[in-house]
Enzyme design. Structure first.
Site, PDB file in Angstrom:
ATOM      1  N   ASP A 164       5.604   4.329   4.956  1.00 11.05           N
ATOM      2  CA  ASP A 164       6.690   3.376   5.707  1.00 11.05           C
ATOM      3  C   ASP A 164       6.649   1.980   5.065  1.00 11.05           C
ATOM      4  O   ASP A 164       7.395   0.879   5.648  1.00 11.05           O
ATOM      5  CB  ASP A 164       6.513   3.021   7.166  1.00 11.05           C
ATOM      6  CG  ASP A 164       4.759   2.814   7.571  1.00 11.05           C
ATOM      7  OD1 ASP A 164       4.099   2.870   6.681  1.00 11.05           O
ATOM      8  OD2 ASP A 164       4.413   2.175   8.512  1.00 11.05           O
ATOM      9  N   HIS A 165       5.904   2.031   3.820  1.00 10.99           N
ATOM     10  CA  HIS A 165       5.659   0.920   2.869  1.00 10.99           C
ATOM     11  C   HIS A 165       6.576   0.935   1.605  1.00 10.99           C
ATOM     12  O   HIS A 165       6.900   0.161   0.934  1.00 10.99           O
ATOM     13  CB  HIS A 165       4.710   0.084   3.131  1.00 10.99           C
ATOM     14  CG  HIS A 165       4.408  -0.613   4.119  1.00 10.99           C
ATOM     15  ND1 HIS A 165       4.263  -1.897   4.443  1.00 10.99           N
ATOM     16  CD2 HIS A 165       3.744  -0.023   5.348  1.00 10.99           C
ATOM     17  CE1 HIS A 165       3.755  -1.949   5.825  1.00 10.99           C
ATOM     18  NE2 HIS A 165       3.689  -0.881   6.273  1.00 10.99           N
ATOM     19  N   ASP A 208      -0.480  -4.100   5.804  1.00 12.39           N
ATOM     20  CA  ASP A 208      -1.122  -3.703   7.163  1.00 12.39           C
ATOM     21  C   ASP A 208      -2.522  -4.070   7.088  1.00 12.39           C
ATOM     22  O   ASP A 208      -3.166  -3.789   5.779  1.00 12.39           O
ATOM     23  CB  ASP A 208      -1.138  -2.119   7.486  1.00 12.39           C
ATOM     24  CG  ASP A 208       0.585  -1.544   7.598  1.00 12.39           C
ATOM     25  OD1 ASP A 208       1.547  -2.678   7.499  1.00 12.39           O
ATOM     26  OD2 ASP A 208       0.690  -0.442   7.638  1.00 12.39           O
ATOM     27  N   HIS A 264       1.434   3.888   2.100  1.00 15.40           N
ATOM     28  CA  HIS A 264       1.651   4.713   3.090  1.00 15.40           C
ATOM     29  C   HIS A 264       3.164   4.702   2.967  1.00 15.40           C
ATOM     30  O   HIS A 264       3.957   3.688   2.727  1.00 15.40           O
ATOM     31  CB  HIS A 264       1.201   3.839   4.416  1.00 15.40           C
ATOM     32  CG  HIS A 264      -0.023   4.321   4.882  1.00 15.40           C
ATOM     33  ND1 HIS A 264      -1.213   3.330   5.698  1.00 15.40           N
ATOM     34  CD2 HIS A 264      -0.946   5.228   4.459  1.00 15.40           C
ATOM     35  CE1 HIS A 264      -2.305   4.109   5.684  1.00 15.40           C
ATOM     36  NE2 HIS A 264      -2.021   5.179   4.992  1.00 15.40           N
ATOM     37  N   HIS A 317       5.891  -5.253  12.350  1.00 15.63           N
ATOM     38  CA  HIS A 317       5.319  -3.849  12.268  1.00 15.63           C
ATOM     39  C   HIS A 317       5.022  -3.216  13.362  1.00 15.63           C
ATOM     40  O   HIS A 317       4.001  -2.712  13.755  1.00 15.63           O
ATOM     41  CB  HIS A 317       4.061  -3.869  11.259  1.00 15.63           C
ATOM     42  CG  HIS A 317       3.763  -2.655  10.641  1.00 15.63           C
ATOM     43  ND1 HIS A 317       2.628  -1.706  11.085  1.00 15.63           N
ATOM     44  CD2 HIS A 317       4.167  -1.993   9.755  1.00 15.63           C
ATOM     45  CE1 HIS A 317       2.491  -0.676  10.535  1.00 15.63           C
ATOM     46  NE2 HIS A 317       3.376  -0.668   9.557  1.00 15.63           N
ATOM     47  N   HIS A 377      -7.480  -1.932   5.515  1.00 11.99           N
ATOM     48  CA  HIS A 377      -6.599  -0.971   6.091  1.00 11.99           C
ATOM     49  C   HIS A 377      -7.188   0.360   5.699  1.00 11.99           C
ATOM     50  O   HIS A 377      -8.018   0.503   5.092  1.00 11.99           O
ATOM     51  CB  HIS A 377      -4.796  -1.183   5.565  1.00 11.99           C
ATOM     52  CG  HIS A 377      -4.070  -0.350   6.368  1.00 11.99           C
ATOM     53  ND1 HIS A 377      -4.087  -0.101   7.668  1.00 11.99           N
ATOM     54  CD2 HIS A 377      -3.026   0.338   5.845  1.00 11.99           C
ATOM     55  CE1 HIS A 377      -3.089   0.455   7.853  1.00 11.99           C
ATOM     56  NE2 HIS A 377      -2.343   0.827   6.961  1.00 11.99           N
ATOM     57  N   HIS A 425       0.876  -1.212  -0.139  1.00  7.41           N
ATOM     58  CA  HIS A 425       0.034   0.103  -0.127  1.00  7.41           C
ATOM     59  C   HIS A 425       0.871   1.265  -0.012  1.00  7.41           C
ATOM     60  O   HIS A 425       2.087   1.023   0.229  1.00  7.41           O
ATOM     61  CB  HIS A 425      -0.839   0.005   1.160  1.00  7.41           C
ATOM     62  CG  HIS A 425      -0.261   0.040   2.527  1.00  7.41           C
ATOM     63  ND1 HIS A 425       0.468  -0.712   2.981  1.00  7.41           N
ATOM     64  CD2 HIS A 425      -0.504   0.952   3.292  1.00  7.41           C
ATOM     65  CE1 HIS A 425       0.820  -0.517   4.164  1.00  7.41           C
ATOM     66  NE2 HIS A 425       0.189   0.669   4.638  1.00  7.41           N
TER      67      HIS A 425
HETATM   68 ZN   LIG Z   1      -0.116   1.384   6.516  1.00  7.49          ZN
END
Ligand SMILES: [Zn+2]
Length: 301
Positions: A64-65, A210, A62, A268, A140, A60
């Site tokens: 942090d990915h 996530d 976000h 995570h 998510h 996805h």
């Molecule tokens: Zn996320």
């Protein structure tokens, strides 16, 4: 299957912890799963040959990915990469990456192939004679997929002594491995099961990050060799998990238990906890075995 955890913490890079990225080696492929900031540094640290990465799967959008993706793509260009690079991720990923390349006038000299996803049903992304990769739709705050990596069934194993004793010509060996009965040199039909043993069970790896607690994924991941399931929070912060559409340790363990996986790997982790040991303990009250992802940790599945 060899899984290397490049980063397994949530939200932001820290001096001693990286956000999410994993490398899965299976049947000659090297699949990169998520690509947070700092991923290329981690790849160098663990001596991964960049040229071997041909497929990148982004769960996805976000940061942090995937904030490490444009950097890695750019480095590939500087290293003179020529091979195609396939990037699988949510609709919009192409725009997010190409805008940055365009503004910097730094187009790649290799083919950058985006496979944009927007389906809420599992989709087959990659398939050859040895392995397949399918999306696992998750729940998510933004559109998110996990990924299921599955080995194809292996060939049957020859019992060489039995094959020789049955007086079967060597020219039939590959047919025998495929499970066929064959005629021996004396014109007798030989039952395949008497000259082979069952192949090892094909392995599979389910990556789920996530997501909120989402039991809908259970049928798809049932029996997996390993399940990576996010556990951002301990059970005491259930309210935060609901609010942010993440999972707790106990929820991750419930999914692992319902899916009867061989191993649950947690990761995570929220930065609010001083140690990750409590994650393992909590999950083990519901399911075993549980392993904790750690940056640099290698799992031989
Ligand atoms: Zn996320």
């Amino acid at each position: 299957m060899k899984l290397t955890i490049l980063g397994c913490h949530s939200a932001t890079p820290r001096w001693d912890a990286n956000p999410t990225a994993q490398l899965l080696e299976v049947k000659g492929h090297m699949f990169l799963i998520d690509c947070a900031e700092g991923t290329q540094v981690q790849l160098r640290k663990y001596k991964v040959k960049f040229a071997r990465i041909k497929h990148i799967f982004i769960s996805h959008l976000h940061g942090d990915h995937f904030f490490g993706l444009v950097g890695l793509i750019s480095t590939f260009r500087l290293l003179g990469r020529e091979a195609d690079l396939h990037v699988y991720g949510p609709k919009g990923i192409k725009e997010a990456i190409t805008l940055q390349l365009k503004l910097g006038k730094s187009w790649t000299n290799y083919n950058l192939v985006f496979h944009e996803l927007d389906s809420d049903e599992p989709q087959l992304l990659f398939d050859d004679d040895k392995v397949s990769v399918t999306t696992i739709p998750l729940n998510h705050r933004v559109y998110t997929n996990g990924f299921l990596f599955q080995e194809k069934p292996n060939e049957r194993t020859l019992d060489i002594d039995a094959v020789k004793a049955a007086n079967v010509s060597m020219s039939y060996y590959s047919k025998i491995k495929q499970g066929h009965d064959v005629i021996n040199e004396d014109d007798v039909l030989i039952d395949n099961k008497t000259i082979t043993t069952d192949p090892p069970k094909p392995k599979s790896y389910a990556y789920c990050s996530d997501t909120a607690y989402f039991p809908e994924i259970v049928p798809q991941i049932t029996g997996s060799t390993a399940l990576y399931h996010e556990s951002t929070f301990l059970a005491q912060h259930q309210d935060l998990a609901v609010k942010t559409k993440h999972s707790t340790t106990k929820e991750a363990a419930l999914i692992a238990k319902s899916a009867s996986v061989d191993l649950l790997i947690l990761g995570h982790y929220s930065g609010r906890y001083p140690s990750t040991q409590a994650f393992k303990k909590e999950a083990e009250t519901i399911f075993e075995p549980v392993a904790l992802a750690e940056d640099g940790k290698v799992f031989e599945l």
